[in-house]
Design an enzyme around this catalytic site. Sequence first.
Site, mmCIF file in Angstrom:
data_model
loop_
_atom_site.group_PDB
_atom_site.id
_atom_site.type_symbol
_atom_site.label_atom_id
_atom_site.label_comp_id
_atom_site.label_asym_id
_atom_site.label_seq_id
_atom_site.Cartn_x
_atom_site.Cartn_y
_atom_site.Cartn_z
ATOM 1 N N ASP A 114 0.630 -1.153 0.121
ATOM 2 C CA ASP A 114 -0.059 -0.043 0.056
ATOM 3 C C ASP A 114 0.877 1.275 -0.157
ATOM 4 O OD1 ASP A 114 -1.620 2.020 0.493
ATOM 5 O OD2 ASP A 114 -2.395 1.241 2.563
ATOM 6 N N GLU A 172 -7.154 0.794 -4.175
ATOM 7 C CA GLU A 172 -7.148 0.742 -2.627
ATOM 8 C C GLU A 172 -8.374 0.226 -2.135
ATOM 9 O OE1 GLU A 172 -5.549 4.405 -1.862
ATOM 10 O OE2 GLU A 172 -3.466 3.970 -2.628
ATOM 11 N N ASP A 192 -12.815 5.445 1.536
ATOM 12 C CA ASP A 192 -11.416 5.571 1.795
ATOM 13 C C ASP A 192 -10.869 6.694 1.790
ATOM 14 O OD1 ASP A 192 -8.606 5.488 1.758
ATOM 15 O OD2 ASP A 192 -8.565 3.952 0.018
#
Lengths: 605, 473
Positions: A8, A171, A193
């Site tokens: 990430d 993501e 997010d």
Amino acid sequence: MERIIGIDLGTTNSCVALVEGGVPVVLTNQGGYKTTPSVVAVSDSGKRLVGHIAKRQSVTNAANTVYAAKRLIGRRWGSPPVRTMIETMPYTIVEGPNNDPRIQLRDRVYSIPELSSIILQEMRLVAEEYTGDSIQQAVITVPAYFNDSQRQATKAAGEIAGLDVLRIINEPTAAALAYGYGREVEKTVAVYDLGGGTFDISILSISDGVFEVLATAGDTFLGGEDFDGRIIMDWLVLDFAREHQIDLRRDRMALQRLRDAAEKAKCELSSSNETEINLPFIISTGGSEALHLQKTLSRQKLEELTVDLVERTTKICRQAVEEAGETIDEVLLVGGMTRMPLVQQKVRECFGLEPLRGVHPEEVVALGAAIQGAALFNEGSSALLLDVTPHSLGIMVHGGIVSVVIPQNTTVPTSKSHIFTTVKDNQTSVKILVMQGDSDLAAENEMMGEFILTGLRAANAGEVEIEVTFDINADGIVAVSAKDLETGQEQAITVTASAGLTPEEIESMIRENQDHLVSRRSDEAVENLKLQAQRTLMELERLFPQVRSLLDESEFGQDAIRKANGVIDRAKLAIAAENVDELKSVHEALNRTHNMFKGVVQKIG
Amino acid sequence: MSELDYSVLGAWEDHPKRNFETDATAVDIDTRAAFVLTRIDGNSSVADLCIVTGLGERDTLVHLKRLVELKLVFLEESQGKRRPINVRERHKSAAPIPEIDAPDYNGSSETDAAWLAQFEGLGSVPGRRRRGSGKNRFGGLKFDQDLLREADFLTVEFKKEVIFLHAYIGQIDNFEFLNIEPTDDRKRIRKAYFEFSRRFHPDTVFRRDVGPYEDKISAVFKHGTDAYELMNSNAAFRERYLAAVQVRNHLMDEDVANRRVTQQKSRLGRLRKQSTARKDALRARLQKNTAVRSSASRDKQVGSRLDKAKQFYDEGMAYFENESYTSATNSLRLAASYDPKNGEYGAALALSEERMKASKAEAQWKRGYIQESLGHISEALQAYLEAADVLPKPDYCSHIAHLLLKYDQDLHKAEELALKAVKGDPRNIEFKLILGRIYQQAKLTKKAVSVFEQVLELDSRHAEAKQALRKLK
């Protein structure tokens, strides 16, 4: 078995995970942290610093410390986000040779993928330390709303870091994968997010390990950094200027201290109602007098400053829900910013649902990336991701209008065709401009590539038919072809926007990075030897008075002490010089002396 | 169509009659309406007409309505009460095409193909059977063995499935492609699509060398995704698509049924031939025995023969008066055989034989009518052919030819019969048209052109002939 890590690559923090024995785990770095700040710096001595070390020295070395580089990746010089960054960032952003922004750190100019690659490299090392094995392959996440050039630039960063990037995934999708993996859920899930730099909302349908993205939307320039900005610009700087008629932004070091304080205050206000910002000696007034900054920030004030930002996100959420056309069963919160009570409250209001707890908002994305990596190579895997294209793809037609061929949120891989026609009499060639974006106006979209189809029959306008086909494969690579239906003339391109880097540049960066890796590894060897030598030295010095009192009487003893003193002096020099060979020989001598000392103490004492 | 409310149908008890003052050939009606027109004899009620046309209640009434509007037919009020009819019930049992609730579907199978063509992916389906299970699960597709040997880590079953789906992209309907039922709801469709994705998403063979299968898997997945999006997103489209699939399936079933009819017909023909052969052999044996016996006693009985002939003649003529032609023929045949020189006996026998044939033919024809109206085309044809065998009347021949053409069976036979009809009545336009259509169907362009030209000679304004000629040229 191949080990595939999931990374990430965040705006403020990065995280790495891998699947071990079917269980995804987040890996901790040397400092024991699960996340590593996405900060890169170059020290006075020209050394590259990454992560916590880089962050810690940022106040004293603000001009040469890069954070939030992700906000620049894949963007063009002159675009509004780049202009904003130039104004607000303490580091120097310059124009690169391919119309891309680059960053000047000391005497060298770095491209953005290069800086990102340094972070990816660090994450790779974390994983290699954990497994004790070399890692070659990775899945990297990007915000869902990233466009093609931002994705390609991220992929390039992975390549520079020596990684084979199997897939770039979104993501929020990764977060949903981590949530639904290994469970028998059959639900429609919204993933909210809000990270350091970007906001994404994705809506997925999960059933039997298949994850279908129904809709995704977002804003690549809305995140925690903007919340900090509100605290700094709209409150701290403004009030300070009102009080002292001094603009704190002009002082880079002051700006960096403000930034750190604002972020810290924001985090604290997630759990308490009030926090103090205390920055003594923030700036000097020219004379010998120094000014201090001391203020109290309440949660209410913070919410007042940032409520419009939160509302911007919920507006996008409603759009996405409408697009998906499904009832949402579950809301997943991802990203550090979702710890903020106001965000949670607004999300609750927007969806009419209590957001799901029990997932770690900063780690869940990396876990999902690792799951996807494992799933790709695992036959009969329990997870399959049906991803979508986040932006519409089309070509520019007469009048600067975009005619969409593949609409937003279409499941990939896909191919679609449209028939276009000429607009001028006797037109024998046509320029195909491939556009990406969601505006009807070509000027507001990103141009991905262009090519020319020639050899058309000279005819009246509207008589020649040209079929344009867009194809997106499972890896997200876009290919566009145009065909004259009458003559069969055909032209095609594969869109490879590498975002400001030519293939040669990437190639040379990969090589340079390998060199850097070697020197970094030898650095580590030196460090280890140094540590060992220092430890032995301390031990020797502890034993020294005892040994001296025992041996001082005999001539032999005095000689031994003299020799030992020589070894210690040499060792101290070697440690200071950081010379590997010298350290090695010194290390052996030290060990010998140490053994002798121990023997003496045991025998006589 | 919607103006024809079923509730008013019950009132149509009247007798339709041809209006011979109007020139029917100059009116623009389609072949089906024309067929209805030929079935109108002025004696049967509307309800009967619906039965004898074999088109089903609904279509017959539509055509009849049009004929009335064009003043080709008028309705005569019925005399006295006839049996009441329950239109709804009969409609139920005789409906030739399933009821389809589709916006612009008009129910006639002639337009089916055109209507289906709007739906990309359904293709021109008659001729291809629906995919079955077991051996028939790949619809009889032949697989390239070399291709099946590639990418050996994939199962053969999976490879076959990929090849099959890839080969039939654009021909298999979306329901079949995704393995869903038309009645499935969105949730079920999604589940099916997920299962489909688990098998055919390119990620399932991520970075593995699957050679020629790579493109195929990708194409199959892309098509499946498009199909899923269509089926899942637009309810209106799905409804229309479903209707189209139903029509398609109906056509397929009809196609299968027609094949079965052909098979049955050829089997019946074979059986009939066998039985005629057996009968002939038996008859020959009997005749031989009789000849031996009669030659032995011939001389003795010469005197009584004339008397017997007279006796049988009288008996035969009595039957003849009573319109009992079969018995009459038998008696008269005996009379003629006892006294072969008597011309009167011979003439009576010939007349009686002719009458017998005619009545037999008529009986067969009626049987054919009933069968046809019930939709049993093969039985009807059987009966019609027998009638025409006995009595080759031009209108019999022409109608059989028409049926043979319509159900796409023996074109040679149809041509033969149509020729017979035209020969029997060279000035009949309808007969010529049927012959022309047969030639058109058989792609015998020259012959078809000549026939249609003959039609135009008889009636220079004939619309169908003109159109056909234009098309042929």
